[in-house]
Design an enzyme around this catalytic site. Structure first.
Site, PDB file in Angstrom:
ATOM      1  N   SER A 258      14.279  33.708  34.397  1.00 29.00           N
ATOM      2  CA  SER A 258      14.074  32.449  33.998  1.00 29.00           C
ATOM      3  C   SER A 258      13.938  32.436  32.609  1.00 29.00           C
ATOM      4  O   SER A 258      13.606  33.497  31.979  1.00 29.00           O
ATOM      5  CB  SER A 258      12.647  31.926  34.723  1.00 29.00           C
ATOM      6  OG  SER A 258      12.146  30.677  33.789  1.00 29.00           O
TER       7      SER A 258
ATOM      8  N   TYR B  95       3.913  33.612  36.649  1.00 28.94           N
ATOM      9  CA  TYR B  95       5.420  33.436  37.051  1.00 28.94           C
ATOM     10  C   TYR B  95       6.253  33.995  35.889  1.00 28.94           C
ATOM     11  O   TYR B  95       7.140  34.896  36.182  1.00 28.94           O
ATOM     12  CB  TYR B  95       5.605  31.939  37.072  1.00 28.94           C
ATOM     13  CG  TYR B  95       7.366  31.415  37.403  1.00 28.94           C
ATOM     14  CD1 TYR B  95       7.646  31.810  38.570  1.00 28.94           C
ATOM     15  CD2 TYR B  95       7.905  30.985  36.344  1.00 28.94           C
ATOM     16  CE1 TYR B  95       9.191  31.460  38.614  1.00 28.94           C
ATOM     17  CE2 TYR B  95       9.246  30.946  35.946  1.00 28.94           C
ATOM     18  CZ  TYR B  95       9.890  30.806  37.452  1.00 28.94           C
ATOM     19  OH  TYR B  95      11.251  30.716  37.636  1.00 28.94           O
TER      20      TYR B  95
ATOM     21  N   LYS C 136       8.936  37.182  36.037  1.00 29.84           N
ATOM     22  CA  LYS C 136      10.383  36.934  35.368  1.00 29.84           C
ATOM     23  C   LYS C 136      10.515  38.129  34.161  1.00 29.84           C
ATOM     24  O   LYS C 136      11.867  38.574  33.916  1.00 29.84           O
ATOM     25  CB  LYS C 136      10.504  35.537  35.088  1.00 29.84           C
ATOM     26  CG  LYS C 136      10.548  34.629  36.121  1.00 29.84           C
ATOM     27  CD  LYS C 136      11.465  35.004  37.240  1.00 29.84           C
ATOM     28  CE  LYS C 136      11.716  33.982  38.305  1.00 29.84           C
ATOM     29  NZ  LYS C 136      12.742  34.553  39.329  1.00 29.84           N
TER      30      LYS C 136
END
Length: 289
Positions: free
Chosen positions: A153, A166, A170
């Site tokens: 991401s 998150y 990533k």
């Protein structure tokens, strides 16, 4: 000749969003596709779309956090289609807080983030990708090499509000890609990741089992006006799932035969090229910041 002619690909999280779009694209390019998703009906929906366009696919209802499920998925590819050429660890979830708040989700301060939720994000995004790579390697080695692709991401490169767990997972994918490219290159296995910025599915932020949207955030917002878009690159259409799938297709194809260890920002449009501070030109175009 089709770019994936004769290839066999597993795509996780392929019941919706980018995974569904890529499954159709890969099949159109000649691949036989194993559609893995935690929701079996979604996986079947993708298979139906693939077969309607003349492609070949099989669905597997499985959870990337369960090692036996991942092993079963790889085994399905080998038993059904005779080999494995491509493993795409695409399944992922976003952490509670920041980004989901745009759709009315719960806003959480970092100090209130539950350990259970941290463990869940870590399990799906990072451990799931590890398990996909681990169980793909024996089949890829038996096939004389192949490709492992992961979905990272833009948040692995720059900060997004309130999704530190998150972002951490990533960024971990980026590190794993570099390490595995070094370790697995001797087997003819390439390892890369894409890091989407724009052109991703709203399903990512919706409750599990919500209807499949089939468009990007930008596409569902209505009439496209590039003059008010925060994307520096101004085009006459919004970014789409296809834009990200195209980059994935390149990385898993033989056209990228000597690319390994790369995390490629996709559908970026110059967004990551910005400096952190805003200039008057930015403020004039985007008064809300």
């Amino acid at each position: 000749m089709a770019r994936l002619n004769g290839k066999v690909a597993v795509i996780t999280g392929a019941g919706s969003g980018l995974g569904r779009q890529a499954a159709q694209m890969f099949a159109a390019e000649g691949a036989k596709v194993v559609v893995m998703d935690i929701l079996g009906d979604r996986a079947e929906g993708t298979v139906k779309l693939v077969t309607e366009q003349g492609g070949e696919a099989v669905s597997v209802e499985a959870d990337t956090t369960v090692e036996a499920d991942v092993a079963r998925t790889v085994d399905t590819a080998v038993r059904r289609f005779g080999k494995l050429d491509i493993m795409w660890a695409n399944a992922g979830i976003v952490s509670r807080g920041g980004v989901p708040s745009v759709l009315g989700g719960e806003q959480l301060a970092f100090e209130d983030f539950p350990l259970e939720d941290w463990n869940n994000v870590l399990a799906v995004n990072l451990t799931g990708s590890f398990l996909c790579a681990k169980h793909a390697v024996p089949a890829l080695r038996a096939n004389g090499g192949g490709v492992i692709l992961m979905t990272s991401s833009a948040s692995s490169f720059v900060a997004y509000h309130s999704i530190a767990p998150y972002s951490a997972t990533k960024a971990g994918i980026n590190g794993m890609v570099r390490a595995l490219s070094l370790d697995l290159g001797k087997y003819g296995i390439r390892v890369n990741a894409i890091a989407p910025t724009h052109g991703m599915s709203p399903n990512f932020l919706m409750e599990q089992g919500a209807p499949v949207v089939g468009q990007s955030y930008e596409e569902v917002q209505g009439a496209w006006d590039p003059s008010v878009s925060p994307i520096p690159l101004k085009l006459d259409r919004p970014p789409s799932l296809t834009d990200n799938a195209n980059a994935a297709l390149f990385l898993v194809s033989d056209e990228a035969a000597y690319i390994s260890g790369l995390t490629l920002p996709t559908t970026d449009g110059g967004t990551l090229a910005r400096v952190a501070m805003q200039f008057p030109e930015d403020m004039a175009s985007h008064p809300s910041g």
